[in-house]
Design a protein around this motif. Structure first.
Motif, short mmCIF file in Angstrom:
data_model
loop_
_atom_site.label_atom_id
_atom_site.label_comp_id
_atom_site.label_asym_id
_atom_site.label_seq_id
_atom_site.Cartn_x
_atom_site.Cartn_y
_atom_site.Cartn_z
N SER A 91 1.01 -1.06 -0.05
CA SER A 91 -0.18 0.08 -0.04
C SER A 91 0.83 1.24 -0.08
CB SER A 91 -0.93 0.08 1.39
OG SER A 91 -0.30 0.05 2.24
N LEU A 92 0.54 2.11 -0.87
CA LEU A 92 1.20 3.43 -0.73
C LEU A 92 0.22 4.34 -0.50
CD1 LEU A 92 3.44 5.58 -1.38
CD2 LEU A 92 3.03 5.66 -3.86
N ALA A 93 0.26 4.90 0.99
CA ALA A 93 -0.75 5.81 1.38
C ALA A 93 -0.41 7.33 1.14
CB ALA A 93 -0.86 5.54 2.96
N LEU A 94 -1.22 8.16 0.73
CA LEU A 94 -0.89 9.57 0.51
C LEU A 94 -1.70 10.27 1.45
CD1 LEU A 94 -1.12 9.53 -3.38
CD2 LEU A 94 1.05 9.30 -2.04
N MET A 95 -0.85 10.94 2.29
CA MET A 95 -1.86 11.74 3.38
C MET A 95 -1.72 13.19 3.24
SD MET A 95 -0.38 9.25 6.77
CE MET A 95 1.00 8.91 5.52
N ASP A 96 -2.65 13.88 3.48
CA ASP A 96 -2.41 15.51 3.40
C ASP A 96 -1.91 15.83 4.62
OD1 ASP A 96 -4.52 15.45 5.38
OD2 ASP A 96 -6.13 15.94 4.08
#
Length: 419
Positions: A91-96
């Protein structure tokens, strides 16, 4: 100054601390990376599993390699390359900037074939099927790549090698105050981070409660000693509130807490968002991974490591997951964070992929937990604990519907000599 005005200022400071804490925690993580030599807009790779020496981010896992990048989109888009991963969980999580997972690439969402994606900021006009838009210019990209035992290390590294990012050079951020800084330094940092990453329109009502603090043009020198004392009191209340909850949901059910449906995408639950920033920074949303915490016999739901404990699964009663499950043990810090503890087996988690795990003749499974080696055949299923307080977290990656919706419940962790 009138008492009601001082109370309003105290409330503003408390609310502002809770609202901005995730911003400050990510900025602290970003600063540590820069000090360690990790530039902006470039992936850095952890090529070993986290152990008791990993102290950068609370509640690390011992199942995956991490790859991480702090991204600044203010200078233009960034290109992400995700390699083909096959059957491996990735998983590649993109968080603001406020720790919301606005997109997750990988096994569950984009599939096993990888791809090239364009990450753009909130005002960029780019569109297309592989364009991913961030609500803020600052983004934390965090990849988790499953390592299926010592034999699989090189395969996991190969996936890491194929994970890359290309983008314009970004300005060096900072310096930033940390969450324990004096009120004036803390809120000066929070104000700068909010200016660089404006809140959503949905936050306006809550932001109104923070108005007496004046974060839009924060100036600590305008407050009198009496007002500064009110701000300090509000900050102290915010710190106490942020240490409550964390990854846990609303209480315990049969010995376990289950995550809020808002975990990882917090909406207007600013208290939950702040608590997770302290106790479980970068937590994934439940559909990607569920985090359950066991209820111990000590305050703060901790366990006493000097006592032996047991977790028993009946035959066929393991967690229903599409990927894997893992039980992690952490020692607890005074400020509410959790890290792995040193132990003679160098075992920090135990789960359905643990080599040598022994199942009972009837198909049931016992996991033995405590500071003392349980001895004999039980050692194979031993999760070592410190001789003091510890916490237990269960992770279930890609949970099935019955776990997500509450149809499945974990068995409780009980004293080892019970029943």
């Amino acid at each position: 100054m009138a008492t009601k005005d001082l109370e309003a200022l105290k409330t503003a400071a408390r609310d502002a601390y809770l609202f901005t804490l995730p911003l400050v925690e990510i900025a602290t993580t970003r600063s540590r990376g820069l000090v360690a030599g990790s530039p902006m807009n470039v992936f850095g790779h952890m090529r070993r599993l986290a152990d008791h020496t990993a102290r950068a981010v609370t509640t690390p896992n011992n199942d995956t390699f991490y790859s991480t990048a702090q991204v600044d989109l203010s200078q233009g888009p960034v290109t992400l390359n995700l390699p083909a991963t096959g059957d491996r969980y990735v998983s590649l999580a993109l968080m603001d900037a406020y720790t919301n997972n606005f997109a997750i690439l990988g096994t569950r969402t984009t599939g096993p074939d990888g791809g090239t994606f364009t990450l753009v900021g909130p005002t960029d006009a780019a569109e297309g099927p592989n364009v991913v838009r961030s609500p803020t210019n600052h983004v934390w990209a965090l990849a988790r790549i499953l390592v299926d035992g010592p034999h699989d290390v090189e395969g996991a590294k190969a996936v890491q090698h194929g994970l890359s990012m290309q983008g314009p050079a970004a300005p060096t951020p900072g310096p930033f105050a940390h969450r324990g800084a004096p009120w004036d330094e803390y809120f000066e940092t929070a104000a700068r981070l909010m200016a660089a990453n404006p809140p959503r329109v949905e936050d306006r009502a809550f932001l109104a409660s923070m108005a007496p603090l004046g974060l839009a043009d924060f100036d600590a020198s305008r407050f009198s000693p009496e007002q500064a004392a009110a701000i300090e009191a509000g900050l102290a209340e915010g710190k106490i509130a942020a240490r409550k909850g964390g990854l846990s949901g609303a209480g315990f059910v049969e010995g376990w807490s289950y995550p809020s449906a808002r975990l990882g995408n917090f909406g207007q639950d600013y208290g939950l968002r702040a608590s997770v920033a302290v106790a479980g920074l970068a937590a994934l949303p439940p559909e990607e991974a569920m985090y359950m915490r066991a209820e111990g016999d000590l305050p703060r739901a901790l366990f006493d490591g000097t006592r032996p404990w047991r977790l028993s699964f009946p035959a066929g009663g393991h967690l229903p997951v599409h990927s894997f499950w893992s039980l992690s043990l952490y020692e607890a810090t005074q400020d509410g964070q959790f890290f792995f503890t040193d132990n003679p087996l160098a075992r920090y988690a135990i789960g359905d992929r643990t080599e040598g795990l022994v199942t009972n003749a009837d198909g049931s499974l016992d996991i033995w937990i405590g500071h003392q080696d349980p001895g004999g055949e039980r050692t194979a299923n031993w999760l070592p604990a410190p001789a003091g307080p510890f916490a237990l977290f269960m992770r279930a990656y890609l949970p099935k519907t019955e776990l997500l919706e509450g149809g499945y419940r974990l068995p409780p962790v009980v004293p080892a000599d019970a029943g």
